[in-house]
Design a protein around this motif. Structure first.
Motif, PDB file in Angstrom:
ATOM      1  N   ASN A 222       0.865  -1.188   0.000  1.00 37.66           N
ATOM      2  CA  ASN A 222       0.000   0.000   0.000  1.00 37.66           C
ATOM      3  C   ASN A 222       0.896   1.231   0.000  1.00 37.66           C
ATOM      4  OD1 ASN A 222      -2.269  -1.621   0.202  1.00 37.66           O
ATOM      5  ND2 ASN A 222      -2.215  -1.620   2.432  1.00 37.66           N
ATOM      6  N   ARG A 223       0.717   2.096  -0.993  1.00 33.25           N
ATOM      7  CA  ARG A 223       1.629   3.253  -1.033  1.00 33.25           C
ATOM      8  C   ARG A 223       0.914   4.517  -1.511  1.00 33.25           C
ATOM      9  NH1 ARG A 223       3.668   0.478  -5.872  1.00 33.25           N
ATOM     10  NH2 ARG A 223       3.031   1.726  -7.683  1.00 33.25           N
ATOM     11  N   ILE A 224       1.408   5.630  -0.964  1.00 36.11           N
ATOM     12  CA  ILE A 224       0.912   6.938  -1.406  1.00 36.11           C
ATOM     13  C   ILE A 224       1.888   7.504  -2.414  1.00 36.11           C
ATOM     14  CG2 ILE A 224       0.501   9.321  -0.686  1.00 36.11           C
ATOM     15  CD1 ILE A 224      -0.542   8.231   1.990  1.00 36.11           C
ATOM     16  N   SER A 251      -2.485  12.788  -7.320  1.00 32.28           N
ATOM     17  CA  SER A 251      -1.906  11.961  -6.250  1.00 32.28           C
ATOM     18  C   SER A 251      -2.695  10.659  -6.197  1.00 32.28           C
ATOM     19  CB  SER A 251      -2.015  12.683  -4.907  1.00 32.28           C
ATOM     20  OG  SER A 251      -1.207  13.838  -4.931  1.00 32.28           O
ATOM     21  N   VAL A 252      -2.014   9.579  -5.796  1.00 28.76           N
ATOM     22  CA  VAL A 252      -2.683   8.270  -5.817  1.00 28.76           C
ATOM     23  C   VAL A 252      -2.379   7.514  -4.523  1.00 28.76           C
ATOM     24  CG1 VAL A 252      -2.727   6.001  -6.963  1.00 28.76           C
ATOM     25  CG2 VAL A 252      -2.612   8.076  -8.354  1.00 28.76           C
ATOM     26  N   LEU A 253      -3.415   6.898  -3.977  1.00 30.85           N
ATOM     27  CA  LEU A 253      -3.209   5.897  -2.924  1.00 30.85           C
ATOM     28  C   LEU A 253      -3.470   4.547  -3.593  1.00 30.85           C
ATOM     29  CD1 LEU A 253      -2.854   4.648  -0.133  1.00 30.85           C
ATOM     30  CD2 LEU A 253      -5.216   5.266   0.398  1.00 30.85           C
ATOM     31  N   LYS A 254      -2.394   3.784  -3.794  1.00 33.02           N
ATOM     32  CA  LYS A 254      -2.540   2.479  -4.458  1.00 33.02           C
ATOM     33  C   LYS A 254      -2.597   1.398  -3.381  1.00 33.02           C
ATOM     34  CE  LYS A 254      -0.292  -0.754  -7.591  1.00 33.02           C
ATOM     35  NZ  LYS A 254      -0.575  -1.888  -6.707  1.00 33.02           N
ATOM     36  N   PRO A 262      -6.561  -0.228   5.434  1.00 28.93           N
ATOM     37  CA  PRO A 262      -5.594   0.556   6.224  1.00 28.93           C
ATOM     38  C   PRO A 262      -6.167   1.951   6.489  1.00 28.93           C
ATOM     39  CG  PRO A 262      -4.937   0.482   3.912  1.00 28.93           C
ATOM     40  CD  PRO A 262      -6.241  -0.233   3.988  1.00 28.93           C
ATOM     41  N   ASP A 263      -6.983   2.068   7.516  1.00 26.71           N
ATOM     42  CA  ASP A 263      -7.746   3.307   7.738  1.00 26.71           C
ATOM     43  C   ASP A 263      -6.869   4.546   7.942  1.00 26.71           C
ATOM     44  OD1 ASP A 263      -9.963   1.804   7.444  1.00 26.71           O
ATOM     45  OD2 ASP A 263     -10.597   1.852   9.543  1.00 26.71           O
ATOM     46  N   ARG A 264      -5.779   4.377   8.720  1.00 21.21           N
ATOM     47  CA  ARG A 264      -4.934   5.567   8.980  1.00 21.21           C
ATOM     48  C   ARG A 264      -4.333   6.080   7.679  1.00 21.21           C
ATOM     49  NH1 ARG A 264      -3.065   2.646  13.271  1.00 21.21           N
ATOM     50  NH2 ARG A 264      -1.027   2.319  12.311  1.00 21.21           N
ATOM     51  N   LEU A 265      -3.908   5.132   6.844  1.00 19.52           N
ATOM     52  CA  LEU A 265      -3.298   5.512   5.562  1.00 19.52           C
ATOM     53  C   LEU A 265      -4.326   6.221   4.672  1.00 19.52           C
ATOM     54  CD1 LEU A 265      -0.472   4.989   4.254  1.00 19.52           C
ATOM     55  CD2 LEU A 265      -1.545   3.129   2.993  1.00 19.52           C
ATOM     56  N   ILE A 266      -5.536   5.715   4.682  1.00 22.41           N
ATOM     57  CA  ILE A 266      -6.599   6.326   3.859  1.00 22.41           C
ATOM     58  C   ILE A 266      -6.869   7.752   4.347  1.00 22.41           C
ATOM     59  CG2 ILE A 266      -9.058   6.184   3.246  1.00 22.41           C
ATOM     60  CD1 ILE A 266      -8.776   3.096   3.377  1.00 22.41           C
ATOM     61  N   GLU A 268      -4.831   9.709   6.112  1.00 24.02           N
ATOM     62  CA  GLU A 268      -3.646  10.546   5.853  1.00 24.02           C
ATOM     63  C   GLU A 268      -3.648  11.018   4.398  1.00 24.02           C
ATOM     64  OE1 GLU A 268       0.072   8.392   6.410  1.00 24.02           O
ATOM     65  OE2 GLU A 268       1.074   9.840   5.086  1.00 24.02           O
ATOM     66  N   PHE A 269      -3.996  10.107   3.510  1.00 23.87           N
ATOM     67  CA  PHE A 269      -4.024  10.450   2.082  1.00 23.87           C
ATOM     68  C   PHE A 269      -5.108  11.483   1.800  1.00 23.87           C
ATOM     69  CE2 PHE A 269      -5.677   9.586  -2.255  1.00 23.87           C
ATOM     70  CZ  PHE A 269      -4.543   9.944  -2.970  1.00 23.87           C
TER      71      PHE A 269
END
Ligand code: SF4
Ligand code: SF4
Length: 582
Positions: A222-224, A251-254, A262-266, A268-269
């Motif tokens: 999972n990457r921003i 910008s992309v969250l893949k 991954p809620d925190r990552l979502i 943050e993005f």
């Protein structure tokens, strides 16, 4: 070393490199080539075609519980068949890593529905991985196996038609050497989900899911990708490739490890962009969750969940979002060519059976296989199709509903072994009287000629016992079992007429190998004598693609003719003969 591999080849390579020792599956486009490629590593990996996906799943699950790294392959609808063991394996958990490789088919290129396997991961409370190219297909297999062993959970590697069948470069590595002693540990509270232990297992599943969500937050899958902050796109799988072409500045969250989310990552993005768009094929799986986090986003309002996504479709979505006219679609290279609807091949043995059925007013419940093409005109002899094995059971349902017409169920040989047998038992047990026809062409033809329990060969090319459909029919309690040669039209018609008139259930086995598998024509090429031809067009009723109309006159394309002789049998004016006889 790098090699150009399809997604399916890359998954197989991933299994090899990760030390998998047991691999099972049931063929189904677009997943079939995964196991066919695993079978190439026969000295390191035991592989088998199982009779159906449930069996395949259970075999691989047991191997995993004994400590082996194992995998099972299937298409999306196959997971419905394997859903029962999937749901409870989630409770029991695994020992050796276990990956279910499931390929979805957006756009229904060769499937009866479009369903989104990601829903199953959430349903079973297990992780899912979604590669976007062949390198990821290989890498994510290894990752899924690693996560599986670390958390003792089954995992799903979800591919789609485009990922499975597209080719891209893949870095090859050595096979991981494992020195494990196999054997299942005796531990009933761990492996026996009777209620008293099952309830405790459920607690563990909930805890495991929380830990897996943390793992997803940290996962490199999972990457921003930060670019322009005015638009941020959350995406996964092949949609990521389309997004990069259509919104190169965004910008992309893949998400490659897409469930648990991954809620925190979502968050943050989403916090770092002005507007969020979710781009995904099929269900609004990600979008629903993003909204549940109180993040405002766009998605289904501009991108339909019906059919396969493409760069062209997303360009139109982008134009809609920006209030512009959608760009005119690219002229496809195929535009202007005549339509070429799918048909039974020239020389196909199924053609005779459907032609013969056309002489009766019957209801025909069909099944999944090449013979579904008999639904098209001119054969037009398939009235309904539901699912694998459904042809047999649905015939019984029509019979019990009291349809005034005789009822016929049609099923292929591989499908008969897959899930037709239980329907046959139901007919006998519940005093039905349907006529079941097994179109036995000695192979699983539609998915590319795989072996099955009736062929006498295993996936690994070994000779084995060939099960007899006729004997199974008798063992199920069917007293009227007949075998016909479908190229002998008169005999086929007579057998069908006789069994339709019978007051008890019957089984007709239409036995003739698929000529494409045999790689030889059925007989000599046929030709029409234009002096004898009266233009009655009866031969055209067979729907054979080798018979073409030249003006008003039929002629046989000698390069297509499979030499089955059916047209010669139906011509009332003896205008058709074999080329050799002339
Ligand atoms: S069935 Fe015979 S007579 Fe009729 S169109 Fe065909 S070739 Fe001619
Ligand atoms: S042209 Fe006639 S013999 Fe040739 S494949 Fe078609 S039906 Fe069979």
């Amino acid at each position: 070393m790098r090699e150009l591999l399809s997604g399916n080849e890359a998954i197989a390579r991933g299994a090899y490199e990760s030390g998998v020792t047991v691999a099972t599956g049931y063929p189904g486009t677009p997943s079939t080539e995964i196991l066919e490629n695993v079978a190439r590593y026969r000295s390191q990996i035991y592989s088998e075609w199982s009779p159906n996906e449930k069996v395949a799943f259970e075999v691989a699950a047991a191997a995993s519980c004994a400590g082996a790294r194992s995998m099972v392959t299937m298409k999306h609808v196959g997971l419905n068949v394997a859903a029962d063991p999937l749901m409870t394996l989630s409770y029991i958990g695994v020992e050796g890593g276990f990956v279910a490789c499931v390929a979805d088919d957006p756009g229904m290129h060769s499937s009866q529905n479009e369903q989104d396997t990601r829903r199953y991961a959430r349903f079973a409370k297990i992780p899912i991985f979604e590669p976007a190219d062949s390198q990821e297909a290989k890498d994510f297999f290894g990752l899924a196996l690693e996560v599986s062993e670390k958390y003792r959970t089954p995992t799903i590697l979800r591919s789609t038609t485009r990922v499975s069948h597209s080719r891209s470069l893949v870095e090859l590595e050595k096979r991981e050497a494992l020195d494990r002693e196999m054997g299942m540990e005796k531990n009933p509270p761990r492996f026996v989900p009777i209620p008293v232990w099952g309830r405790m297992m459920k607690e563990k599943v909930a805890d495991r899911l929380s830990s897996l969500a943390e793992e997803a937050e940290r996962s490199l899958a999972n990457r921003i990708e930060r670019r322009d902050r005015s638009l941020g796109i959350i995406t996964s799988s092949i949609s990521y490739q389309y997004v990069r072409e259509v919104w190169p500045q965004a910008s992309v969250l893949k998400l490659g490890f897409s469930y648990p989310f991954p809620d925190r990552l979502i968050r943050e993005f989403a916090d770092g962009v002005d507007e969020v768009l979710v781009v995904e094929e099929l269900d609004d799986f990600l979008e629903e969750h993003v909204r549940s986090l109180s993040i405002d986003c766009r998605g289904r309002d501009v991108i339909s969940g019906v059919g396969e996504l493409s760069v062209g479709r997303l360009l139109a979505s982008r134009a809609k979002m920006e209030g512009r006219e959608p760009p005119s679609p690219d002229r496809s290279f195929a535009q202007g060519l005549p339509a070429r609807p799918p048909v039974l091949c020239p020389g196909c043995p199924h053609r005779g059976v459907f032609y013969a059925l056309g002489r009766h007013e019957v209801v025909v419940a069909g099944d999944i296989g090449c013979y579904s093409l008999a639904a098209f005109r001119p054969l037009d002899r398939m009235d309904i199709i539901l699912c694998m094995g459904g042809g047999v059971s649905m015939a019984h349902g029509f019979d019990k509903a009291g349809d005034r017409r005789a009822v016929v169920g049609v099923v292929g040989d591989s499908t008969f072994f897959h899930s037709g047998i239980t329907g046959l038992i139901d007919i006998v047990y519940n005093r039905g009287r349907s006529t079941i026809i097994v179109l036995d062409n000695r192979t699983t033809a539609m998915t590319g000629h795989q072996d099955h329990p009736g062929t006498g060969r295993t996936l690994q090319g070994e000779a084995t016992k060939a099960l007899s459909i006729q004997e199974i029919g008798r063992a199920c309690g069917i007293d009227r079992v007949t075998t016909v040669n479908p190229y002998d039209l008169r005999a086929t018609e007579a057998a069908i007429a006789e069994e339709l008139a019978a007051e008890e259930p019957s089984l007709i086995v239409s036995l003739a190998p698929c000529p494409l598998r045999e790689r030889r024509p059925v007989g000599p090429v046929r030709v029409i004598d234009t002096d004898l031809c009266k233009g009655c067009n009866k031969c055209l009723k067979l729907g054979c693609p080798a018979i073409e109309l030249e003006g008003d006159v039929p002629r046989i394309n000698r390069f297509l003719c499979g030499g089955c002789g059916l047209c010669q049998e139906v011509c009332p004016h003896h205008a058709i003969s074999s080329m050799e006889a002339r």
